[in-house]
Design a protein around this motif. Structure first.
Motif, PDB file in Angstrom:
ATOM      1  N   PRO A  93      -3.027  10.626  34.504  1.00  0.00           N
ATOM      2  CA  PRO A  93      -3.948  10.306  33.304  1.00  0.00           C
ATOM      3  C   PRO A  93      -5.096  10.563  33.295  1.00  0.00           C
ATOM      4  N   LEU A  94      -5.386  10.275  34.450  1.00  0.00           N
ATOM      5  CA  LEU A  94      -7.014  10.546  34.443  1.00  0.00           C
ATOM      6  C   LEU A  94      -7.803  12.407  34.820  1.00  0.00           C
ATOM      7  N   GLY A  95      -6.566  13.085  34.918  1.00  0.00           N
ATOM      8  CA  GLY A  95      -7.269  14.708  34.762  1.00  0.00           C
ATOM      9  C   GLY A  95      -7.128  15.329  36.259  1.00  0.00           C
ATOM     10  N   LEU A  96      -7.446  14.450  36.883  1.00  0.00           N
ATOM     11  CA  LEU A  96      -7.953  15.480  38.275  1.00  0.00           C
ATOM     12  C   LEU A  96      -6.711  15.984  38.651  1.00  0.00           C
ATOM     13  N   PRO A  97      -6.765  17.452  39.935  1.00  0.00           N
ATOM     14  CA  PRO A  97      -6.405  18.381  40.117  1.00  0.00           C
ATOM     15  C   PRO A  97      -5.768  17.787  40.903  1.00  0.00           C
ATOM     16  N   LEU A  98      -4.521  17.859  41.427  1.00  0.00           N
ATOM     17  CA  LEU A  98      -3.400  17.444  42.710  1.00  0.00           C
ATOM     18  C   LEU A  98      -3.894  17.774  44.284  1.00  0.00           C
ATOM     19  N   THR A  99      -4.236  16.809  44.265  1.00  0.00           N
ATOM     20  CA  THR A  99      -4.819  17.386  46.674  1.00  0.00           C
ATOM     21  C   THR A  99      -3.245  17.810  47.445  1.00  0.00           C
ATOM     22  N   PRO A 100      -3.607  18.525  48.310  1.00  0.00           N
ATOM     23  CA  PRO A 100      -2.172  19.148  48.817  1.00  0.00           C
ATOM     24  C   PRO A 100      -1.343  17.566  49.336  1.00  0.00           C
ATOM     25  N   GLU A 101      -2.057  16.037  49.544  1.00  0.00           N
ATOM     26  CA  GLU A 101      -1.015  15.688  50.038  1.00  0.00           C
ATOM     27  C   GLU A 101      -0.065  14.786  49.401  1.00  0.00           C
ATOM     28  N   PRO A 153      11.478  15.371  44.610  1.00  0.00           N
ATOM     29  CA  PRO A 153      11.720  16.696  44.862  1.00  0.00           C
ATOM     30  C   PRO A 153      11.095  16.485  43.307  1.00  0.00           C
ATOM     31  N   ALA A 154      11.691  15.902  42.256  1.00  0.00           N
ATOM     32  CA  ALA A 154      10.997  15.527  40.711  1.00  0.00           C
ATOM     33  C   ALA A 154       9.816  16.011  40.589  1.00  0.00           C
ATOM     34  N   LYS A 155       8.902  15.254  41.408  1.00  0.00           N
ATOM     35  CA  LYS A 155       7.192  15.414  41.446  1.00  0.00           C
ATOM     36  C   LYS A 155       6.543  16.148  42.054  1.00  0.00           C
ATOM     37  N   ALA A 156       7.161  16.844  42.832  1.00  0.00           N
ATOM     38  CA  ALA A 156       6.952  18.664  43.308  1.00  0.00           C
ATOM     39  C   ALA A 156       7.369  19.064  41.964  1.00  0.00           C
ATOM     40  N   SER A 157       8.089  19.299  41.473  1.00  0.00           N
ATOM     41  CA  SER A 157       8.788  19.537  41.044  1.00  0.00           C
ATOM     42  C   SER A 157       7.798  20.543  39.602  1.00  0.00           C
ATOM     43  N   PHE A 158       7.439  19.513  39.302  1.00  0.00           N
ATOM     44  CA  PHE A 158       6.772  19.141  37.882  1.00  0.00           C
ATOM     45  C   PHE A 158       5.580  18.913  38.302  1.00  0.00           C
ATOM     46  N   ALA A 159       4.928  17.925  38.982  1.00  0.00           N
ATOM     47  CA  ALA A 159       3.591  18.271  39.687  1.00  0.00           C
ATOM     48  C   ALA A 159       2.762  18.265  38.766  1.00  0.00           C
ATOM     49  N   ARG A 160       3.191  16.752  37.974  1.00  0.00           N
ATOM     50  CA  ARG A 160       2.198  16.003  36.728  1.00  0.00           C
ATOM     51  C   ARG A 160       0.912  16.002  37.157  1.00  0.00           C
ATOM     52  N   PRO A 161      -0.424  16.217  36.680  1.00  0.00           N
ATOM     53  CA  PRO A 161      -1.203  15.406  37.159  1.00  0.00           C
ATOM     54  C   PRO A 161      -1.706  14.021  35.987  1.00  0.00           C
ATOM     55  N   TRP A 196       2.268  14.498  45.066  1.00  0.00           N
ATOM     56  CA  TRP A 196       3.702  15.177  44.632  1.00  0.00           C
ATOM     57  C   TRP A 196       3.570  14.831  43.609  1.00  0.00           C
ATOM     58  N   GLY A 197       2.339  14.574  42.679  1.00  0.00           N
ATOM     59  CA  GLY A 197       2.965  14.510  40.941  1.00  0.00           C
ATOM     60  C   GLY A 197       3.146  12.811  40.774  1.00  0.00           C
TER      61      GLY A 197
END
Length: 206
Positions: A106-114, A96-104, A116-117
């Motif tokens: 170090p490579l800076g790539l946007p998160l994909t749907p699968e 839940p924490a990963k999904a909540s913060f959704a932080r990219p 969490w962050g």
């Protein structure tokens, strides 16, 4: 952990530490140019996966229960449910924490749907909590000297996983530090659960 989480949420100035650390590690990695260190970093990172960390935790709980039973302890079985509950709590705290913060990452790539962050680090939390809890449970069944070795080993594994993740550029430094802080909150609860005194018998009437 609260301060770090707040800074991640608002992208505050503390995140500059992440960029400084990543730049410093990248320079060191480039300067050393050591495939051995790169392989070691990746291997240490893998120690934070659900396998092998969770089996070590469950095995530690089973071994602690077996040793307690051999010693004639009244509630010898207690390490087993504590280990199972701890193993189940890890994803409930991290996902839940990963999904909540959704932080990219170090490579800076946007998160994909699968995905969490990256915050907090799941591998670091899994290693710190699983190995730390296993050491706590087993530590109750051995002497002081072996207990210290177990605690030191768990601490080194936790530190190694975090260092491997940062070295390999898999995680920001603060992702790792936050997970160490989380483990610092969870492990005292594990210690408390594994040493709860039995209920007092009812007093006989006079």
């Amino acid at each position: 952990m609260g301060l770090i989480s707040w800074q991640v949420a608002v992208e505050g100035p503390l995140l500059g530490l992440d960029h400084w650390a990543r730049h410093a590690v990248a320079g060191l990695r480039h300067g050393l140019s050591s495939p051995l260190l790169d392989h070691l970093g990746a291997a240490l990172s893998d120690l934070g996966g659900s396998v092998p960390a969770v089996p070590v935790l469950l095995g530690g709980g089973a071994l602690a229960a077996w040793r307690a039973r051999r010693a004639g302890a009244r509630r010898w079985w207690l390490p087993l449910p504590v280990a199972v509950l701890t193993a189940g709590a890890i994803p409930l705290l991290i996902v839940p924490a990963k999904a909540s913060f959704a932080r990219p990452g170090p490579l800076g790539l946007p998160l994909t749907p699968e995905q969490w962050g990256w915050y907090p680090s799941g591998h670091t939390a899994t290693a710190s909590i699983a190995y730390g809890a296993a050491a706590l449970l087993l530590g109750r069944t051995v002497g002081v000297r072996h207990r210290r070795r177990l605690y030191a080993g768990a601490g080194l594994l936790s530190a190694g996983v975090g260092a491997g993740l940062v070295w390999s550029d898999y995680h920001w430094l603060l992702d790792v530090v936050a997970s160490w802080c989380l483990a610092g909150l969870v492990l005292p609860l594990v210690a408390l659960l594994s040493t709860r005194p039995p209920p007092h018998p009812p007093r006989a009437g006079r």
